[in-house]
Design an enzyme around this catalytic site. Structure first.
Site, mmCIF file in Angstrom:
data_model
loop_
_atom_site.group_PDB
_atom_site.id
_atom_site.type_symbol
_atom_site.label_atom_id
_atom_site.label_comp_id
_atom_site.label_asym_id
_atom_site.label_seq_id
_atom_site.Cartn_x
_atom_site.Cartn_y
_atom_site.Cartn_z
ATOM 1 N N ASP A 96 -9.461 11.334 28.228
ATOM 2 C CA ASP A 96 -9.922 12.584 27.622
ATOM 3 C C ASP A 96 -11.320 12.944 28.107
ATOM 4 O OD1 ASP A 96 -7.733 13.434 25.910
ATOM 5 O OD2 ASP A 96 -8.122 11.638 24.739
ATOM 6 N N TYR B 299 -9.152 7.775 19.644
ATOM 7 C CA TYR B 299 -8.694 6.588 20.372
ATOM 8 C C TYR B 299 -9.724 5.460 20.296
ATOM 9 C CZ TYR B 299 -4.867 9.328 22.334
ATOM 10 O OH TYR B 299 -3.732 10.084 22.491
ATOM 11 N N GLU C 158 -2.390 16.107 32.032
ATOM 12 C CA GLU C 158 -2.120 16.235 30.602
ATOM 13 C C GLU C 158 -0.628 16.296 30.287
ATOM 14 O OE1 GLU C 158 -5.442 18.209 28.265
ATOM 15 O OE2 GLU C 158 -5.322 19.531 30.010
#
Length: 386
Positions: free
Chosen positions: A139, A177, A233
């Protein structure tokens, strides 16, 4: 003030491999630094005035790269600092949809996950921790691209609004995360190993390098890079999302699987937005070039989940995972306006209602009953409860 980056000709994958992606990310080429006159011998004040006049009158310059001027998304837009009137209603609708889906890491309850985590087999814990390590780093890479390239190149206000909101959501994903790793992994050395996955795990580094190479590529067109990050993605995340949904099917890790629902919905919308931007381009990469980018991403993802970090560790079938990644790639090709490459069916029935298209039941069903009230209705009221 944002500046327009000028895409040049495309380069081959072999040339890309020769570029160190980490070294290629330079801040020295920002165009909003005025050109230096130190190398110009100013022999008289008249000459100096002429030089300064030329700098002050850019409208007299003739563009040497018509591809940017031909692209409505990329050419100079003096109205880019204000939102209204809306010109690109489809792009604006995507932004409002993203805005309505906002959530924060604090809303995910991880209290029941610890008991589940301790009951997992060692192979299952190994798989989950390594997948989370990849996600935590990826990310940040997506955001690097948004900040360094896309937000500076695209001059359409509606698209800039989406990119700005996407940056915020990617930060929340990365925080989520990292929080999961911090919650599950008690050993400080193992946590450090996972948080530095790009450097410590070759399988993660390979995926990260592929994405970073596209960020640093000064010759690839915007269209090629849009496809590449749609692949990041839409393909690089797809198998890992599916593996966590497999855990949900088994009734495991409710906090992890709920956050996975929210994040996969967001990434599906981001992937859809990339496809929408691609459709607005006047000069698109050829179907052959798009196939090349997509198939390259497919090979890397298949290797990641069937060899480097095989899904058999959590009881999934590696052959079916390969097929699922190909299925996702075909769906992305269709969304980009091209033909399927692999022509395979979805092998995972539990993923039927969980796709990365953005046209899924996630948004309509309000995943976890979570959606910011009234955002999509364009209505304003003063009688809301606070």
């Amino acid at each position: 003030m944002f500046s327009v980056r000028v895409p040049l000709a495309t380069i081959t994958d072999q040339q890309q491999l020769q570029v160190s992606p980490l070294k290629a990310l330079s801040l020295a080429d920002k165009e909003n630094t005025p050109p230096s006159l130190s190398a110009t011998p100013v022999l008289a004040s008249k000459v100096a005035r002429r030089i300064l006049q030329d700098v002050a009158e850019p409208e007299s310059k003739v563009s040497t790269n018509p591809s940017v001027e031909d692209e409505p998304l990329l050419r100079e837009n003096p109205r880019r600092f204000v939102v209204f009137p809306i010109e690109y209603h489809d792009i604006w609708k995507m932004y409002k949809k993203a805005e309505a889906s906002f959530w924060t890491a604090e809303e995910v309850d991880l209290s029941k996950d610890i008991q589940h985590w301790e009951a997992l087999k060692p192979d299952e814990r190994h798989f989950i921790s390594h997948v989370l390590a990849f996600f935590a780093a990826s990310d940040g890479i997506v955001n690097e691209n948004l900040v360094e390239r896309f937000s500076q190149e695209v001059q359409v206000t509606e698209a800039r609004c989406f990119y700005g909101f996407q940056i915020a959501m990617e930060n929340i994903h990365s925080e989520m995360y990292s929080l999961l790793i911090d919650t599950y992994i008690k050993d400080s050395k193992e946590r450090e190993y996972l948080f530095n996955a790009i450097e410590t795990m070759p399988c993660v580094k390979k995926k990260a390098d592929w994405a970073l190479r596209w960020i640093g590529d000064k010759e690839a067109t915007y269209g090629e890079r849009v496809v590449a990050f749609a692949a990041v993605e839409g393909i690089f995340f797809s198998g890992s999302f599916a593996s966590i949904f497999w855990l949900k099917k088994r009734g495991l890790m409710p906090g992890l699987t709920f956050s996975n629902e929210l994040i996969s919905r967001d990434e599906g919308l981001h992937c859809d937005f990339a496809c929408l931007m691609f459709k607005h381009l006047v000069h698109k990469p050829s179907e052959q070039r798009v196939q090349e980018i997509i198939t390259n991403a497919v090979r890397i993802e298949q290797e990641f989940l069937t060899e480097a970090l095989p899904v058999k560790l959590i009881g999934m079938n590696c052959t079916l995972m390969k097929q699922y990644i190909e299925f996702v790639a075909d769906r992305l090709m269709l969304e980009l306006g091209f033909n399927k490459i692999f022509k395979v069916e979805n092998p995972f029935d539990f993923m039927e209602n969980i796709s990365l298209e953005g046209k899924t039941n996630f948004f309509e069903k309000r995943v976890g009953e979570y959606q910011r009230m009234g955002v999509m209705s364009n209505s304003f009221t003063l009688d809301a409860d606070f």
